[in-house]
Design a protein around this motif. Structure first.
Motif, PDB file in Angstrom:
ATOM      1  N   HIS A   1     -52.846  35.229 -27.615  1.00 39.34           N
ATOM      2  CA  HIS A   1     -52.655  36.274 -26.800  1.00 39.34           C
ATOM      3  C   HIS A   1     -53.265  37.480 -27.598  1.00 39.34           C
ATOM      4  O   HIS A   1     -52.351  37.961 -28.238  1.00 39.34           O
ATOM      5  CB  HIS A   1     -50.789  36.512 -26.231  1.00 39.34           C
ATOM      6  N   GLN A   2     -54.377  37.522 -27.429  1.00 37.93           N
ATOM      7  CA  GLN A   2     -55.067  38.880 -28.470  1.00 37.93           C
ATOM      8  C   GLN A   2     -54.792  38.870 -29.385  1.00 37.93           C
ATOM      9  O   GLN A   2     -54.061  41.066 -29.928  1.00 37.93           O
ATOM     10  CB  GLN A   2     -54.556  39.872 -26.689  1.00 37.93           C
TER      11      GLN A   2
ATOM     12  N   PHE B   1     -44.542  41.226 -23.249  1.00 33.79           N
ATOM     13  CA  PHE B   1     -45.737  41.426 -22.816  1.00 33.79           C
ATOM     14  C   PHE B   1     -44.711  40.723 -21.268  1.00 33.79           C
ATOM     15  O   PHE B   1     -44.150  39.353 -21.564  1.00 33.79           O
ATOM     16  CB  PHE B   1     -46.754  41.053 -22.802  1.00 33.79           C
TER      17      PHE B   1
ATOM     18  N   ASP C   1     -45.656  38.580 -17.683  1.00 30.15           N
ATOM     19  CA  ASP C   1     -45.995  37.036 -17.218  1.00 30.15           C
ATOM     20  C   ASP C   1     -45.742  36.196 -16.052  1.00 30.15           C
ATOM     21  O   ASP C   1     -44.737  36.050 -15.852  1.00 30.15           O
ATOM     22  CB  ASP C   1     -46.204  35.880 -18.204  1.00 30.15           C
TER      23      ASP C   1
ATOM     24  N   TRP D   1     -52.590  32.157 -15.867  1.00 28.85           N
ATOM     25  CA  TRP D   1     -51.507  33.632 -16.717  1.00 28.85           C
ATOM     26  C   TRP D   1     -52.103  34.311 -16.604  1.00 28.85           C
ATOM     27  O   TRP D   1     -53.912  34.819 -16.818  1.00 28.85           O
ATOM     28  CB  TRP D   1     -50.931  33.429 -17.546  1.00 28.85           C
ATOM     29  N   SER D   2     -51.717  35.350 -16.862  1.00 24.67           N
ATOM     30  CA  SER D   2     -52.839  37.195 -16.305  1.00 24.67           C
ATOM     31  C   SER D   2     -53.783  37.160 -17.488  1.00 24.67           C
ATOM     32  O   SER D   2     -54.632  38.425 -18.031  1.00 24.67           O
ATOM     33  CB  SER D   2     -51.667  37.898 -16.082  1.00 24.67           C
ATOM     34  N   TYR D   3     -53.473  36.872 -18.949  1.00 29.33           N
ATOM     35  CA  TYR D   3     -54.460  37.159 -19.946  1.00 29.33           C
ATOM     36  C   TYR D   3     -55.690  36.441 -19.878  1.00 29.33           C
ATOM     37  O   TYR D   3     -56.905  37.673 -19.985  1.00 29.33           O
ATOM     38  CB  TYR D   3     -53.738  36.280 -21.556  1.00 29.33           C
TER      39      TYR D   3
ATOM     40  N   TRP E   1     -43.117  37.307 -22.841  1.00 32.04           N
ATOM     41  CA  TRP E   1     -43.291  36.680 -24.990  1.00 32.04           C
ATOM     42  C   TRP E   1     -42.862  37.745 -25.326  1.00 32.04           C
ATOM     43  O   TRP E   1     -42.159  38.752 -24.560  1.00 32.04           O
ATOM     44  CB  TRP E   1     -44.555  36.934 -25.581  1.00 32.04           C
TER      45      TRP E   1
ATOM     46  N   SER F   1     -46.530  48.467 -24.597  1.00 26.36           N
ATOM     47  CA  SER F   1     -47.015  47.903 -23.355  1.00 26.36           C
ATOM     48  C   SER F   1     -48.103  48.617 -22.299  1.00 26.36           C
ATOM     49  O   SER F   1     -48.718  47.027 -22.166  1.00 26.36           O
ATOM     50  CB  SER F   1     -45.987  48.159 -22.800  1.00 26.36           C
TER      51      SER F   1
ATOM     52  N   LEU G   1     -52.321  41.892 -20.138  1.00 25.48           N
ATOM     53  CA  LEU G   1     -51.020  41.587 -20.791  1.00 25.48           C
ATOM     54  C   LEU G   1     -50.317  42.124 -19.892  1.00 25.48           C
ATOM     55  O   LEU G   1     -49.780  43.674 -20.104  1.00 25.48           O
ATOM     56  CB  LEU G   1     -50.235  41.629 -22.479  1.00 25.48           C
TER      57      LEU G   1
END
Ligand code: GLC
Length: 411
Positions: A36-37, A134, A136, A261-263, A299, A326, A335
């Motif tokens: 996650h980045q 974030f 999700d 998922w969005s990532y 998360w 965010s 995210l």
């Protein structure tokens, strides 16, 4: 440049925020999931350090799946190890971590600015135990260019998806092109794999703490996923596929439809992607006759109960959970925001236009069962999904096993 503009906006609004607690010479260690980045969280942390001279923050990453990360954190926290100050936790875990006494409480904090699902997931016994990092949900990613070429609309049922995948893969004559990629490995994501078609038949797994398992719906769910393997819509070894494998294969241009998922969006639009500009994102299909449903993810930031810098760690978590951060993570790392109004934010929509339709999806996404024994529930479901896809048990046997084992856990 977009990134610079957002950082300037973040810096400006932090300054407007005024009073910054002065912490002298503190080293904080933050645990971030490697998927996650972390490189973007690093940039947000650089901003924090710049505003708080004396505070140094280092990132630790580990484990590429939710359970691998949880396993690592379980070891650290069981040992009462003070080396981690701040922990990112999958939305299914704050309650468990709080019950184990591993996270510190934020008290009766006002959580009304966040999406309600996350205010709820982070509140245990009236106390806030972690703050949202974030949001999700699972979505259907699809190759817009290929659907357009064959005159196909994004499918609303799994049967429609199967027919669309067949038409496109047959038409493309590309042996590397898979119709559908999803998570069949025995990872946390496979719990959602099972639940998607199950929920879409109008069934719940647990209601008011009681098991409400529907054997017919469960069998149909497992049969559906197995049928994708048997008829070639998905690849034969889908039982070995984890979330980031789906992301990579889709990004390489080898997949028509993907559950993710969005990532995955940010990377699919990046310079290493073969499909930038060719991707659409829609709601996940339902079983024919059912209602489209998705799994709530997300998360959260917790402060380790063993951190020797409680105040400093909490101040950092407040910042990491702020609207500015965010927005930054949404605009730069796709995210999903934890604040509802950011779904309309121009900078966010510029990099992820589909977030305009994502708020409703997140707000109606279904949470996985909330129970202190969630780890066992997860294990039963994900290993069974995996076993069915690997062909070691039939969908019918798998559905019966899930029932028998869940009955013992959720008595
Ligand atoms: C995503 C979700 C998380 C979920 C995980 C499963 O990271 O945000 O909630 O458990 O995927 O693989």
């Amino acid at each position: 440049m977009k990134y610079t503009a957002i950082m300037v906006a973040m810096a400006a609004s932090t300054m407007l925020g005024g009073t910054l607690p002065a912490f002298a010479d503190t080293n904080l260690k933050v645990y971030v999931s490697s998927q996650h980045q972390p490189q973007l969280w690093r940039k947000a942390l650089d901003q924090y350090e710049a505003k708080h001279p004396g505070v140094k923050v280092t990132i630790e990453t580990g484990g590429n799946t939710s359970e691998a990360q949880a396993q690592y954190l379980n070891t650290v926290m069981s040992a009462k190890d003070p080396s981690l100050d701040v922990l990112i936790l999958d939305v299914i875990r704050p309650a468990q971590f709080a019950a184990a006494g591993w996270t510190s409480s934020f008290g009766a904090k006002d959580m009304s600015a966040y999406l309600p699902a996350y205010a709820e997931a982070n509140t245990v016994g009236g106390k806030v135990v972690a703050l949202p990092a974030f949001a999700d949900s699972m979505f259907l990613y699809y190759r817009k260019d290929l659907l357009d070429k064959y005159g196909i609309q994004p499918p609303k049922t799994w049967d429609e998806l199967k027919a669309a995948a067949k038409k496109i893969t047959e038409g493309e004559h590309n042996p590397d092109l898979q119709g559908l990629s999803f998570q069949g490995k025995a990872i946390e994501g496979a719990v959602c794999t099972f639940l998607l078609p199950y929920w879409s038949q109008g069934k719940n797994l647990v209601e008011n703490g009681k098991l409400t398992y529907d054997m017919t719906a469960a069998t149909k769910s497992l049969e559906l996923w197995k049928s994708f393997v048997d008829d070639g819509t998905a690849k034969k070894n889908i039982a070995e596929v984890a979330t980031d494998d789906t992301r990579k294969e889709f990004q390489a241009g080898n997949v028509v439809f993907a559950v993710n998922w969005s990532y995955a969006w940010a990377q699919s639009q990046g310079k290493d992607s073969a499909v930038a500009g060719k991707v659409g994102v829609a709601r996940l299909p339902a079983m024919t006759g059912g209602t489209q449903a998705t799994c709530l993810g997300g998360w959260e930031w917790g402060v380790s109960a063993y951190s020797t810098h409680q105040d400093e760690a909490k101040a950092l978590v407040e910042y990491l959970s702020s609207k500015d951060v965010s927005k930054f993570m949404a605009a730069n790392g796709s995210l999903l925001p934890t604040y509802p109004d950011l779904y309309k934010d121009a900078d966010v929509l510029k990099s992820a236009p589909w977030f305009a339709n994502a708020l409703d999806v997140v707000q109606t996404a279904k949470p996985r069962p909330v129970t202190p024994r969630y780890n066992e529930v997860s294990e039963v479901i994900r290993t069974t999904v995996n076993g069915v896809l690997a062909g070691v048990m039939t969908p019918k046997d798998g559905a019966a096993q899930i029932e028998a084992r869940l009955k013992r856990i959720l008595r």
